[in-house]
Design an enzyme around this catalytic site. Structure first.
Site, PDB file in Angstrom:
ATOM      1  CB  CYS A 258      -0.947   0.003   1.190  1.00  0.00           C
ATOM      2  SG  CYS A 258      -2.284  -1.152   0.983  1.00  0.00           S
ATOM      3  NE  ARG A 325       1.728  -7.783  -2.168  1.00  0.00           N
ATOM      4  CZ  ARG A 325       0.403  -7.650  -2.183  1.00  0.00           C
ATOM      5  NH1 ARG A 325      -0.202  -7.182  -3.247  1.00  0.00           N
ATOM      6  NH2 ARG A 325      -0.318  -7.988  -1.136  1.00  0.00           N
TER       7      ARG A 325
HETATM    8  C1  UDX Z   1      -1.172   0.317   5.534  1.00  0.00           C
HETATM    9  C2  UDX Z   1      -2.117   1.196   6.352  1.00  0.00           C
HETATM   10  O1  UDX Z   1      -1.704   1.184   7.723  1.00  0.00           O
HETATM   11  C3  UDX Z   1      -3.551   0.726   6.203  1.00  0.00           C
HETATM   12  O2  UDX Z   1      -4.432   1.590   6.899  1.00  0.00           O
HETATM   13  C4  UDX Z   1      -3.926   0.678   4.723  1.00  0.00           C
HETATM   14  O3  UDX Z   1      -5.234   0.168   4.528  1.00  0.00           O
HETATM   15  C5  UDX Z   1      -2.929  -0.168   3.935  1.00  0.00           C
HETATM   16  O4  UDX Z   1      -1.592   0.321   4.167  1.00  0.00           O
HETATM   17  P1  UDX Z   1      -0.034  -2.063   5.876  1.00  0.00           P
HETATM   18  O5  UDX Z   1       0.648  -1.834   4.564  1.00  0.00           O
HETATM   19  O6  UDX Z   1      -0.632  -3.402   6.144  1.00  0.00           O
HETATM   20  O7  UDX Z   1      -1.216  -1.004   6.071  1.00  0.00           O
HETATM   21  O8  UDX Z   1       1.043  -1.836   7.028  1.00  0.00           O
HETATM   22  P2  UDX Z   1       1.483  -0.811   8.176  1.00  0.00           P
HETATM   23  O9  UDX Z   1       1.477  -1.546   9.448  1.00  0.00           O
HETATM   24  O10 UDX Z   1       0.760   0.476   8.164  1.00  0.00           O
HETATM   25  O11 UDX Z   1       3.009  -0.593   7.754  1.00  0.00           O
HETATM   26  C6  UDX Z   1       3.391  -0.123   6.463  1.00  0.00           C
HETATM   27  C7  UDX Z   1       4.897  -0.042   6.358  1.00  0.00           C
HETATM   28  O12 UDX Z   1       5.421   0.977   7.173  1.00  0.00           O
HETATM   29  C8  UDX Z   1       5.601  -1.323   6.790  1.00  0.00           C
HETATM   30  O13 UDX Z   1       6.694  -1.539   5.956  1.00  0.00           O
HETATM   31  C9  UDX Z   1       6.032  -0.983   8.190  1.00  0.00           C
HETATM   32  O14 UDX Z   1       7.085  -1.798   8.615  1.00  0.00           O
HETATM   33  C10 UDX Z   1       6.438   0.455   8.008  1.00  0.00           C
HETATM   34  N1  UDX Z   1       6.485   1.235   9.233  1.00  0.00           N
HETATM   35  C11 UDX Z   1       5.384   1.357  10.010  1.00  0.00           C
HETATM   36  C12 UDX Z   1       7.656   1.889   9.577  1.00  0.00           C
HETATM   37  O15 UDX Z   1       8.671   1.806   8.874  1.00  0.00           O
HETATM   38  N2  UDX Z   1       7.688   2.640  10.702  1.00  0.00           N
HETATM   39  C13 UDX Z   1       6.601   2.812  11.478  1.00  0.00           C
HETATM   40  O16 UDX Z   1       6.690   3.552  12.477  1.00  0.00           O
HETATM   41  C14 UDX Z   1       5.413   2.135  11.137  1.00  0.00           C
END
Ligand code: UDX
Length: 425
Positions: A258, A325
């Site tokens: 996403c 991904r």
């Molecule tokens: C995200 C959104 O949170 C969600 O609301 C939307 O519908 C889809 O995209 P997701 O991709 O499942 O969800 O993961 P998320 O937990 O939000 O993390 C996204 C990325 O950011 C991951 O690679 C995570 O490791 C990274 N991340 C997250 C960081 O690098 N630092 C952070 O503080 C939080």
């Protein structure tokens, strides 16, 4: 209610299962026969906590069925969710060919007053185009709406059963009432708005979160220049209720299906509408450059990557998923391969599908750590952050890169590793 869910990818399977678990009669549709056959047997093609159990239960209860036939799925449906993929097009914007194809395919079978809801992440204006496509094929009255999806992988079932809010983008009174009735048992925070606003809300939410991650990564880089500890800085800012103390994990950058896609799509959209001098373009650029930037900086600290044995822990883009991904691990491993390192990878669920040059994936942390000169803890899987690395410490100088600041530097030093965190010493 009778619901059709078009597309059985991640969002499609979770959404159809959750609505079925609430007693609705749900038909999931996919044009891929294999997917439909395995889902009908209760087999989920990816790992998502709690989903397999709920799928089996809803199939057994008879509330959920899967089909490849538009006629079967659409003819009785009061609400139709479009949840097909929107791959990025060559110009970076979302390619809507599957959304439009599904609109065209469903049109001949639509029931009177059906509500066609776009749930795929799409640019503002897409619902209107969907409406035009359907109108070319049928005289039947129907309405369109946009209900974006905010679930996270790893907690998708819980997020769908108890969403923080439900955004309904619609203008038709009857459609608003029906969609509200459908979502009311899931959340009392239902926000009604124009379809364009709903679509912008989805892009805005993901771009904001991605920007927040990029921001704290940059603060971490500055901390390294002056001896500050970014974790202390997070504590120092988090008590301000306007800022908050959560969702602050500096690291190798965000990944997944996403954030990278949505940020680059909004950036491409901004360029297409003549607003290119903005944050979205920069955030995407900074995150893409993040891993090579850190790996180069770390190269100096560990004395070069060439011929080093490197253990890469956490191949998925985040814990509790097998999804790789846009995972930071991919860029890390590719960088190490080009630098002549020998790489051993570990993940509790995800499998490395990239080039195997100098890379092998191991089944356990112990095997992955055999002979490691450098350990890179990329992702905060519970198995990784609770592991006692003193058990596998070798009698040589070893570096421990804490890619998410999940370890106590004092404990890692006690294990006799040289600790390297993100934005902290
Ligand atoms: C995200 C959104 O949170 C969600 O609301 C939307 O519908 C889809 O995209 P997701 O991709 O499942 O969800 O993961 P998320 O937990 O939000 O993390 C996204 C990325 O950011 C991951 O690679 C995570 O490791 C990274 N991340 C997250 C960081 O690098 N630092 C952070 O503080 C939080």
């Amino acid at each position: 209610m009778k619901i059709a869910c078009i597309g059985t990818g991640f969002v499609g399977v979770v959404t159809s299962t959750v609505f079925a678990s609430h007693g609705h009669e749900v038909v999931g549709l996919d044009i891929e026969k294999n997917k439909v056959e395995s889902l009908s047997k209760g087999e989920v093609p990816f790992f998502e906590p709690g989903l397999s159990e709920l799928l089996k239960k809803t199939l057994a209860d008879g509330h959920l069925t899967f089909t490849t036939s538009y006629e079967n799925a659409i003819a009785d449906a009061e609400i139709i969710f479009i949840m097909v993929g929107t791959p990025s097009a060559a110009d970076g914007q979302a390619d809507l060919k599957y959304v439009f194809a599904s609109a065209e395919s469903m049109a001949p079978y639509l029931k009177e007053d059906a509500i066609v809801v776009v749930k795929s992440t799409v640019p503002p204006g897409t619902s209107k185009k969907v409406e035009e496509i359907i109108k070319q094929k049928t005289e039947i009255p129907f309405t369109t709406a946009s209900v974006p999806e905010f679930l996270r992988e790893g907690t998708a079932v819980e997020d769908t059963l108890h969403p923080s809010r439900v955004v309904i983008g619609a203008t038709d009174k009857k459609a608003i009432e029906k969609l509200t009735q459908l979502h009311r048992p899931l959340s009392d925070k239902i926000i009604i708005m124009k379809p364009e606003s709903a679509q912008m809300s989805k892009y805005a939410a993901n771009t904001y979160l991605a920007t927040r991650i990029t921001f704290i990564n940059q603060i971490a880089d500055l901390c390294e220049k002056n001896g500050a500890d970014v974790q202390e800085v997070i504590a120092g800012i988090g008590e301000d209720s306007r800022i908050g103390d959560h969702y602050w994990y500096p690291g190798f950058g965000y990944g997944g299906s996403c954030f990278p896609k949505d940020v680059s799509e909004l950036a491409a959209y901004s360029r297409a509408v003549g607003e290119s001098n903005n944050l979205m373009n920069k955030v995407h650029e900074l995150n893409s450059a993040r891993t090579p930037y850190l790996m180069k900086k770390l190269e100096e600290k560990v004395g070069g990557w060439k011929d080093k044995q490197v253990a890469v822990l956490g191949l998925a883009f985040k814990p509790n998923t097998d999804d790789t991904r846009q995972a930071p691990s991919i860029a890390i491993i590719e960088y190490l391969q080009q630098s002549g390192a020998n790489i051993f990878g570990f993940d509790p669920k995800a499998k490395w599908t990239g080039k195997k040059d100098n890379f092998s994936q191991k089944e356990s942390l112990e095997e992955t750590l055999i002979d490691a000169d450098v350990v890179i803890a990329v992702i905060e899987w519970p198995e990784i952050i609770s592991f006692d690395f003193s058990k596998t410490k070798l009698n040589k100088k070893q570096f421990f890169i804490d890619g998410r600041n999940q370890f106590d530097p004092a404990i890692v030093k006690n294990w006799n590793y040289t600790y390297l965190g993100i934005g902290r010493k």
